[in-house]
Structures are given as C-alpha cells and as structure tokens.
Design an enzyme around this catalytic site. Sequence first.
Site, PDB file in Angstrom:
ATOM      1  N   HIS A  18       2.492  24.292 -30.462  1.00  0.00           N
ATOM      2  CA  HIS A  18       2.371  22.871 -30.164  1.00  0.00           C
ATOM      3  C   HIS A  18       1.099  22.546 -29.382  1.00  0.00           C
ATOM      4  O   HIS A  18       0.873  23.073 -28.305  1.00  0.00           O
ATOM      5  CB  HIS A  18       3.598  22.446 -29.343  1.00  0.00           C
ATOM      6  CG  HIS A  18       3.796  20.973 -29.238  1.00  0.00           C
ATOM      7  ND1 HIS A  18       4.834  20.426 -28.522  1.00  0.00           N
ATOM      8  CD2 HIS A  18       3.115  19.925 -29.751  1.00  0.00           C
ATOM      9  CE1 HIS A  18       4.789  19.114 -28.603  1.00  0.00           C
ATOM     10  NE2 HIS A  18       3.735  18.781 -29.342  1.00  0.00           N
TER      11      HIS A  18
ATOM     12  N   TYR B 282       9.493  17.003 -25.765  1.00  0.00           N
ATOM     13  CA  TYR B 282       9.900  15.618 -25.901  1.00  0.00           C
ATOM     14  C   TYR B 282      11.103  15.315 -25.003  1.00  0.00           C
ATOM     15  O   TYR B 282      12.215  15.791 -25.238  1.00  0.00           O
ATOM     16  CB  TYR B 282      10.259  15.294 -27.350  1.00  0.00           C
ATOM     17  CG  TYR B 282       9.144  15.546 -28.335  1.00  0.00           C
ATOM     18  CD1 TYR B 282       7.801  15.433 -27.964  1.00  0.00           C
ATOM     19  CD2 TYR B 282       9.425  15.912 -29.650  1.00  0.00           C
ATOM     20  CE1 TYR B 282       6.779  15.676 -28.871  1.00  0.00           C
ATOM     21  CE2 TYR B 282       8.406  16.145 -30.558  1.00  0.00           C
ATOM     22  CZ  TYR B 282       7.083  16.032 -30.166  1.00  0.00           C
ATOM     23  OH  TYR B 282       6.077  16.265 -31.061  1.00  0.00           O
TER      24      TYR B 282
END
Length: 334
Positions: free
Chosen positions: A129, A65
């Site tokens: 992830h 992110y």
Amino acid sequence: MRLHNAFEASEYRELGKSGLLVSPLGFGASPLGGVFGPVNEEEGIRAVHKAWKEGINFFDCSPYYGFTKAEKVLGLGLRDLPRDSIVVATKVGRYGPSEFDFSPSRIESSIKESMERLNVNYLDVVQCHDIEFGDLNQIVEESLPLLESLKRKGIIRAIGVTGLPLDIYDYVLSHSQVKLDLVLSYCHGCLNDTSLLNIMPFLKENELGVINASPLSMGLLTNRGAPEWHPAPPELRLAARKAAKLCEEHGADIAELALQFAYQLEGVTCTLVGIDGVQNLLKDIDAVHKQIDQMLLQKVLQVFEPVHNMTWFSGHKAIDEKGYSTACTNIASC
C-alpha cells in the site's frame, strides 16, 4: 461464481493472469472506516450484501482505512456471503498517516490480522500500500518475495502494488523478480487526470490487471467538494468547483458524470468506487449503465483543460517549485 442481474457474465474480467474474474465495478470499502465522514455500520453491511446481489464481487479494503474499522465493517458483511463468489482484496504496509512498515514480519502478521477482521481464511488479493512512502528496494527484495511465498502456500492468490506516482510501477516491474498480478492506481483515471492511460500499454505489456480507484478523485469531483484534508492544489480545487457548478446548471451531478467517464476508460479491469450505503451503491450502479451526456462531458473537460493531469506530491520524490508534481505523461520520462 454466482452472477446476478446488474452485469452480464461477459463483463467480468480476469485480473491480470491470476485466474480471478472480477466485476467491472468494484466496492471500495474506505468509506466504511469513516474516511469521508460518519458511517452507519448496519447500513454499510447492507450495502455489502446488496452489492453482491447486484453482481459486484470485488471488495477492496486496507487496515489503514479508519485504522482497521473499514476491514471490520466489511468483514461483518462478507461473513454472510459464499466465499467462492467474492474476490477479497486488502493491503499491507500502511497503517497510519505516517506509519509504514513493509518488513516481511509485519506483512505476515498484518495479513493474519486482516483475515480475522475480514472473516476469511485466505485473501484473494494482497497489495503493498502506497509504496512511494517505503523503500522501493525493500519492497522489491523483501516484501514481494514474502507475498510470493504466501501465494505458493495458498494464503493469498494475487499480488499487487498501489501508489500515487505512476513511475513506481516502472521501478517495481523493472527490478522485481516476483511476477505481479495487478496494480491499483488512484486519481489518475478521472475527469481531471487521465495520465493512467499514458502508461496503460506498458501495464498491459506486463499482463497486469489494472484497478482504477478514486474515480471521484477522493471527493474532489462531488457537489460537496474536496474534504479539508484533500491535497489537491488550489487551481485544481477551483476547477473542480467550476465543473460541479456547470453540471448543476445542466441538471446533472458531477459525481455521476465522473464515474461514467472513469468506467468507460480503455484498459481498466475494474473501476473501484467508494461505497458507504445502499443508496449510493444503487446510484453508482445506475450511473454506469446510463449513457453518458457527451455534450456536457466535453464542456466539463474544457473546464479542466488548464489543470489537466495536475496532481500533488506523494512519497519521497522531490517536488517542483510550486510545491506539487505534475503526473507523468511518458513513462520513460517519469
């Protein structure tokens, strides 16, 4: 754990069988990396502090992110909070739009880097992830065993996986010798897509905590609409715009309705919503404590009925003739 005023003590839920108690509403830190637009770091830090004061103790992030920016900003906020009063989650394996590395060596270095950025000396939750982009065999045979070894050493406390296609959970749970503590599913527990509920019994049978992320479907369910990069098919985008307009005509905000709807879904341990500042944080807290407008909800669900559970392609799986996949409705047929 220090409890504050937005949530009752009885509302905190155990994350699987990990022993970690988390708030029913979680702080999604991806906006702190500028994923949805420019972010004010100081405002982001204030939001972290305010969230904790209001009883939110689950903070989720990833080095992906904002290419580590979100972790850095979140870490600046977390360093001022009592460590034993927060549950800090991050991810490993994804580091860019097409940069994936689930090797044990990279995971180990990634965890060390994340702890430095987050200003913690251990991590409560580490998740592989977007595993649909990796080699699931490697994740089962190498990545998860490495995380299990770090868990035994006390470096991490709980292990999870994330991804968009729901069938990845069946594969991992069927093939892994490592006991997972949680899964993080996104965009499948919201107004337009409730396919997460179809596999909820399976997840609960495996004693997993369930994080329902992106209740606004990555910005799709907002007045401003989906960001340019959003992968939703045109039919779904159109339905979302119609639903937003319908809410506006009734003096309501589709984002508020979407969060309320996701928050009350049965079986979810924590609803994870992206937060970029104090104003949006307080709006979210207020929303989940208000009674949902059932009449408006039914009208909005009718708008989404033609595209219900429509999703998009993610990972290595083959796509259908229209260029996107439809969310699995039965785990046995995924």
